[in-house]
Design a protein around this motif. Structure first.
Motif, PDB file in Angstrom:
ATOM      1  N   LEU A   1       0.853  -1.188   0.000  1.00  0.00           N
ATOM      2  CA  LEU A   1       0.000   0.000   0.000  1.00  0.00           C
ATOM      3  C   LEU A   1       0.887   1.235   0.000  1.00  0.00           C
ATOM      4  O   LEU A   1       1.780   1.370   0.847  1.00  0.00           O
ATOM      5  N   LEU A   2       0.642   2.148  -0.946  1.00  0.00           N
ATOM      6  CA  LEU A   2       1.406   3.389  -1.068  1.00  0.00           C
ATOM      7  C   LEU A   2       0.512   4.577  -0.722  1.00  0.00           C
ATOM      8  O   LEU A   2      -0.617   4.679  -1.213  1.00  0.00           O
ATOM      9  N   GLU A   3       1.023   5.473   0.097  1.00  0.00           N
ATOM     10  CA  GLU A   3       0.276   6.684   0.483  1.00  0.00           C
ATOM     11  C   GLU A   3       1.161   7.903   0.232  1.00  0.00           C
ATOM     12  O   GLU A   3       2.304   7.955   0.688  1.00  0.00           O
ATOM     13  N   ALA A   4       0.620   8.895  -0.481  1.00  0.00           N
ATOM     14  CA  ALA A   4       1.416  10.067  -0.849  1.00  0.00           C
ATOM     15  C   ALA A   4       1.775  10.917   0.355  1.00  0.00           C
ATOM     16  O   ALA A   4       2.847  11.530   0.391  1.00  0.00           O
ATOM     17  N   SER A   5       0.908  10.962   1.347  1.00  0.00           N
ATOM     18  CA  SER A   5       1.163  11.753   2.544  1.00  0.00           C
ATOM     19  C   SER A   5       1.334  10.806   3.724  1.00  0.00           C
ATOM     20  O   SER A   5       2.301  10.053   3.788  1.00  0.00           O
ATOM     21  N   THR A   6       0.410  10.840   4.671  1.00  0.00           N
ATOM     22  CA  THR A   6       0.393   9.901   5.785  1.00  0.00           C
ATOM     23  C   THR A   6      -0.964   9.227   5.832  1.00  0.00           C
ATOM     24  O   THR A   6      -1.959   9.769   5.342  1.00  0.00           O
ATOM     25  N   LEU A   7      -1.021   8.054   6.414  1.00  0.00           N
ATOM     26  CA  LEU A   7      -2.272   7.315   6.481  1.00  0.00           C
ATOM     27  C   LEU A   7      -3.371   8.150   7.131  1.00  0.00           C
ATOM     28  O   LEU A   7      -3.137   8.853   8.120  1.00  0.00           O
ATOM     29  N   LEU A   8      -4.567   8.075   6.541  1.00  0.00           N
ATOM     30  CA  LEU A   8      -5.787   8.644   7.127  1.00  0.00           C
ATOM     31  C   LEU A   8      -5.714  10.152   7.306  1.00  0.00           C
ATOM     32  O   LEU A   8      -6.364  10.722   8.171  1.00  0.00           O
ATOM     33  N   ASN A   9      -4.939  10.797   6.443  1.00  0.00           N
ATOM     34  CA  ASN A   9      -4.807  12.249   6.512  1.00  0.00           C
ATOM     35  C   ASN A   9      -5.712  12.960   5.519  1.00  0.00           C
ATOM     36  O   ASN A   9      -5.765  14.182   5.494  1.00  0.00           O
ATOM     37  N   GLY A  10      -6.464  12.187   4.712  1.00  0.00           N
ATOM     38  CA  GLY A  10      -7.331  12.786   3.712  1.00  0.00           C
ATOM     39  C   GLY A  10      -8.773  12.828   4.162  1.00  0.00           C
ATOM     40  O   GLY A  10      -9.082  13.119   5.317  1.00  0.00           O
ATOM     41  N   THR A  11      -9.677  12.502   3.241  1.00  0.00           N
ATOM     42  CA  THR A  11     -11.104  12.610   3.530  1.00  0.00           C
ATOM     43  C   THR A  11     -11.523  11.695   4.675  1.00  0.00           C
ATOM     44  O   THR A  11     -12.344  12.081   5.516  1.00  0.00           O
ATOM     45  N   THR A  12     -10.960  10.492   4.761  1.00  0.00           N
ATOM     46  CA  THR A  12     -11.333   9.578   5.838  1.00  0.00           C
ATOM     47  C   THR A  12     -11.035  10.178   7.211  1.00  0.00           C
ATOM     48  O   THR A  12     -11.804   9.998   8.157  1.00  0.00           O
ATOM     49  N   GLY A  13      -9.947  10.921   7.333  1.00  0.00           N
ATOM     50  CA  GLY A  13      -9.595  11.542   8.599  1.00  0.00           C
ATOM     51  C   GLY A  13     -10.372  12.803   8.903  1.00  0.00           C
ATOM     52  O   GLY A  13     -10.194  13.403   9.964  1.00  0.00           O
ATOM     53  N   HIS A  14     -11.273  13.209   7.983  1.00  0.00           N
ATOM     54  CA  HIS A  14     -12.027  14.444   8.160  1.00  0.00           C
ATOM     55  C   HIS A  14     -13.527  14.232   7.944  1.00  0.00           C
ATOM     56  O   HIS A  14     -14.279  15.185   7.726  1.00  0.00           O
ATOM     57  N   THR A  15     -13.959  13.001   8.025  1.00  0.00           N
ATOM     58  CA  THR A  15     -15.359  12.647   7.821  1.00  0.00           C
ATOM     59  C   THR A  15     -16.192  12.940   9.069  1.00  0.00           C
ATOM     60  O   THR A  15     -15.650  13.195  10.141  1.00  0.00           O
ATOM     61  N   THR A  16     -17.533  12.871   8.926  1.00  0.00           N
ATOM     62  CA  THR A  16     -18.397  12.853  10.117  1.00  0.00           C
ATOM     63  C   THR A  16     -18.609  11.422  10.605  1.00  0.00           C
ATOM     64  O   THR A  16     -19.180  11.223  11.665  1.00  0.00           O
ATOM     65  N   ALA A  17     -18.177  10.431   9.809  1.00  0.00           N
ATOM     66  CA  ALA A  17     -18.123   9.023  10.234  1.00  0.00           C
ATOM     67  C   ALA A  17     -19.489   8.443  10.590  1.00  0.00           C
ATOM     68  O   ALA A  17     -19.626   7.717  11.564  1.00  0.00           O
ATOM     69  N   LYS A  18     -20.484   8.748   9.778  1.00  0.00           N
ATOM     70  CA  LYS A  18     -21.768   8.045   9.888  1.00  0.00           C
ATOM     71  C   LYS A  18     -21.702   6.799   9.008  1.00  0.00           C
ATOM     72  O   LYS A  18     -21.253   6.861   7.865  1.00  0.00           O
ATOM     73  N   ILE A  19     -22.133   5.677   9.559  1.00  0.00           N
ATOM     74  CA  ILE A  19     -22.146   4.419   8.805  1.00  0.00           C
ATOM     75  C   ILE A  19     -23.606   4.120   8.493  1.00  0.00           C
ATOM     76  O   ILE A  19     -24.336   3.528   9.301  1.00  0.00           O
ATOM     77  N   THR A  20     -24.050   4.540   7.335  1.00  0.00           N
ATOM     78  CA  THR A  20     -25.487   4.488   7.062  1.00  0.00           C
ATOM     79  C   THR A  20     -25.766   4.326   5.578  1.00  0.00           C
ATOM     80  O   THR A  20     -24.949   4.712   4.740  1.00  0.00           O
ATOM     81  N   ALA A  21     -26.918   3.753   5.283  1.00  0.00           N
ATOM     82  CA  ALA A  21     -27.422   3.681   3.914  1.00  0.00           C
ATOM     83  C   ALA A  21     -28.359   4.838   3.612  1.00  0.00           C
ATOM     84  O   ALA A  21     -28.881   4.930   2.496  1.00  0.00           O
ATOM     85  N   GLN A  22     -28.570   5.729   4.574  1.00  0.00           N
ATOM     86  CA  GLN A  22     -29.425   6.906   4.352  1.00  0.00           C
ATOM     87  C   GLN A  22     -28.558   8.032   3.801  1.00  0.00           C
ATOM     88  O   GLN A  22     -28.036   8.858   4.534  1.00  0.00           O
ATOM     89  N   HIS A  23     -28.423   8.067   2.502  1.00  0.00           N
ATOM     90  CA  HIS A  23     -27.522   8.995   1.830  1.00  0.00           C
ATOM     91  C   HIS A  23     -28.300  10.175   1.267  1.00  0.00           C
ATOM     92  O   HIS A  23     -28.437  10.330   0.055  1.00  0.00           O
ATOM     93  N   GLU A  24     -28.823  11.005   2.162  1.00  0.00           N
ATOM     94  CA  GLU A  24     -29.635  12.158   1.775  1.00  0.00           C
ATOM     95  C   GLU A  24     -30.870  11.684   1.009  1.00  0.00           C
ATOM     96  O   GLU A  24     -31.363  10.587   1.222  1.00  0.00           O
ATOM     97  N   LEU A  25     -31.387  12.549   0.122  1.00  0.00           N
ATOM     98  CA  LEU A  25     -32.532  12.177  -0.718  1.00  0.00           C
ATOM     99  C   LEU A  25     -31.994  11.458  -1.944  1.00  0.00           C
ATOM    100  O   LEU A  25     -31.527  12.086  -2.886  1.00  0.00           O
ATOM    101  N   ILE A  26     -32.066  10.133  -1.955  1.00  0.00           N
ATOM    102  CA  ILE A  26     -31.428   9.365  -3.021  1.00  0.00           C
ATOM    103  C   ILE A  26     -32.334   8.302  -3.626  1.00  0.00           C
ATOM    104  O   ILE A  26     -32.313   8.075  -4.842  1.00  0.00           O
ATOM    105  N   TYR A  27     -33.168   7.657  -2.820  1.00  0.00           N
ATOM    106  CA  TYR A  27     -33.865   6.458  -3.311  1.00  0.00           C
ATOM    107  C   TYR A  27     -35.003   6.774  -4.259  1.00  0.00           C
ATOM    108  O   TYR A  27     -35.191   6.068  -5.264  1.00  0.00           O
ATOM    109  N   ASP A  28     -35.762   7.834  -4.020  1.00  0.00           N
ATOM    110  CA  ASP A  28     -36.799   8.236  -4.976  1.00  0.00           C
ATOM    111  C   ASP A  28     -36.165   8.627  -6.304  1.00  0.00           C
ATOM    112  O   ASP A  28     -36.661   8.265  -7.381  1.00  0.00           O
ATOM    113  N   GLU A  29     -35.043   9.335  -6.244  1.00  0.00           N
ATOM    114  CA  GLU A  29     -34.344   9.743  -7.464  1.00  0.00           C
ATOM    115  C   GLU A  29     -33.808   8.534  -8.223  1.00  0.00           C
ATOM    116  O   GLU A  29     -33.911   8.463  -9.458  1.00  0.00           O
TER     117      GLU A  29
END
Length: 525
Positions: free
Chosen positions: A59-87
């Motif tokens: 595994l190659l990382e340009a910076s340091t592990l978990l320094n990108g979007t994963t390290g700055h998420t709100t970390a909700k683990i959900t299938a409720q992805h805003e208004l998506i299913y009707d669309e």
């Protein structure tokens, strides 16, 4: 209630109380079964899944592990992805909508299984998720989304209130979702990867993929190479596009988060408003104490008002929901996400001709489940396992509706910002720059970007993005130069922070510019 101060520096809550191991850069050529580029949730989860099956993985990382979007998420683990299913039902059909729900539910279950099996201490908690509306327009949209839930057999209810000081029209729940501390969870997977012989190299930037006798070779900026049967591009924006034109098939969006001590117990649940601007609420922990995460205020990268205005928007929302309590803003940070035109991620073969180079991108702010999905799907492809979601996420898809319309709209928007940036006329004087302020300037008739740091040193770079030639704009909250066309981001000294740009902005020595005419333009977005 006193006005809470917004911290001067951006700092993610998740980095507190978390020990992430460090790894040295790649210093020699390697030959492995699988080369993974990107050290976020997708790359780490994929490396875990593949090393557990006995494969030789780097595994190659340009910076340091978990320094990108994963390290700055709100970390909700959900299938409720805003208004998506009707669309999804209306644009792509019932089966696509149902499979999207099942894929993200499977991802939640995989995370929960790993947490339980390894007894990972990562604040994993089951929570119901809620969408809520504060206007009549979005009240109707939530009612349509509830009908989609009913059609898809998704467990949820339409409700009339939430436990916050917000007047709502209605709220839509999705039962038995979850949240966690992403870095604590992934740090444990990193440990499992290395115990199984997986190799990890930080500060190693992958820049190209070459073909050689049926295998692929990842070429790094330093010149070292990793030869592999499969290459997994898990680097947020694919570090290697090939002929996939992914920069023209997605757009970049930034959003903001504040960790808040509100001096009141959290009532449970995870919440997201569907009105614009969106606002998110969830619980987290700091030093064992409950705090609130308040997020939202998303916008296209490089566009709109000065970025600190979005933190002020979050503070106004806090003023609304914490009317009876003084609150303190402990941390603030932001994240960048990529959004595909049909709102479904691209996961799979780079192109039909490059079946052993796999990409994962376009998570639309829902990377905990979509990133886990992507890791499982790519691992199954490498291992030759059947995966029911391979066609759903295939990067080669391009549905006429809505993808074609979105394609033209987004590229018209890019052209508009390209022209607007070239037409800007600088004003004012560079000498008027305050410490910790950035602006555009003109040097001998050419536009440049200037930032005066807190010590008074001035840093000057070209403002032409090295990807497609658009003019970057100053981001006052992150001290970066951000491109409004494809979302590339650069540090104030010009280094690439976010793709698709691969080359840095050209730097100039301010002390060598005394003979030039220096004018400047105060610049937000």
């Amino acid at each position: 209630m006193s006005q809470a101060n917004i911290p001067d520096e951006s700092h993610s809550l998740w980095k507190d109380e978390t020990s992430i191991p460090t790894f040295g850069p790649l210093t020699e050529d390697q030959t492995v079964d699988v080369a993974i580029v990107g050290g976020g949730i997708t790359g780490i989860t994929a490396a875990y899944l593949l090393t557990q099956q006995g494969l030789n993985v780097t595994l190659l990382e340009a910076s340091t592990l978990l320094n990108g979007t994963t390290g700055h998420t709100t970390a909700k683990i959900t299938a409720q992805h805003e208004l998506i299913y009707d669309e999804l039902i209306n644009n792509m059909g019932y089966n696509t909508a149902r499979m999207y729900y099942e894929a993200n539910t499977d991802a939640l279950q995989l995370i929960e299984e790993l947490v339980k099996n390894y007894q990972i201490d990562c604040d994993f908690e089951k929570q119901d998720a809620y969408l809520f509306s504060t206007s009549g327009e979005y009240k109707n949209k939530l009612e349509k989304e509830y009908q989609a839930y009913d059609n898809l057999n998704i467990k949820g209810n339409l409700e009339k209130q939430i436990p916050f000081n917000v007047t709502i029209e209605n709220a839509l729940s999705m039962k038995d979702q979850a949240q966690f501390h992403p870095l604590k969870y992934l740090a444990h997977l990193v440990d499992l990867i290395t115990k199984q012989g997986g190799k990890i190299h930080e500060q190693t930037t992958a820049v190209n993929v070459e073909d050689t006798h049926g295998a692929s070779v990842v070429v790094t900026r330093e010149g070292f190479k990793v030869k592999a049967n499969y290459v997994l591009a898990c680097s947020h924006f694919p570090f290697y596009e090939g002929t996939g034109l992914y920069s023209a098939r997605m757009y970049a969006s930034r959003s903001y988060v504040m960790a808040v001590n509100a001096n009141k117990p959290y009532p449970g649940g995870m919440y997201l408003s569907v009105d614009k601007p969106e606002h998110s609420i969830r619980k987290a922990y700091l030093n064992g104490e409950e705090i609130y995460l308040i997020g939202g205020e998303d916008h296209k990268t490089g566009q709109g008002a000065g970025m600190m205005e979005h933190y002020k928007g979050l503070r106004r929302f806090c003023n609304d929901i914490f009317t009876e309590n003084n609150y303190e803003i402990l941390h603030r940070w932001s994240a960048q996400d990529l959004i595909t035109f049909d709102k479904i991620p691209y996961v799979g073969a780079l192109t039909k001709k490059r079946q052993n180079v796999l990409i994962a991108t376009g998570y639309r702010k829902w990377g905990m489940t979509n990133g886990t999905n992507a890791a499982k799907l790519m691992s199954d492809i490498v291992l030759g396992n059947m995966n029911p979601y391979q066609e759903l996420f295939a990067p080669s898809r391009f549905s006429p509706d809505p993808s074609l319309k979105k394609f033209f709209m987004e590229n018209i928007d890019m052209a508009k910002h390209l022209i607007k940036g070239k037409m800007e006329i600088p004003r004012a004087k560079i000498e008027e720059l305050e410490p910790d302020e950035g602006s555009k300037i003109r040097i001998d008739g050419e536009k440049k970007g200037a930032y005066k740091d807190k010590d008074g040193e001035i840093h000057i770079v070209d403002t032409t993005c090295t990807h497609a030639g658009c003019e970057v704009n100053w981001n006052d909250s992150e001290r970066t130069w951000d491109c409004p066309c494809h979302g590339s981001r650069f540090s104030y000294t010009g280094e690439v922070l976010e793709g698709p740009a691969e080359k840095p902005l050209q730097k100039h020595d301010y002390h060598m510019l005394d003979n030039f005419d220096l004018d400047d333009e105060r610049s937000g977005y």
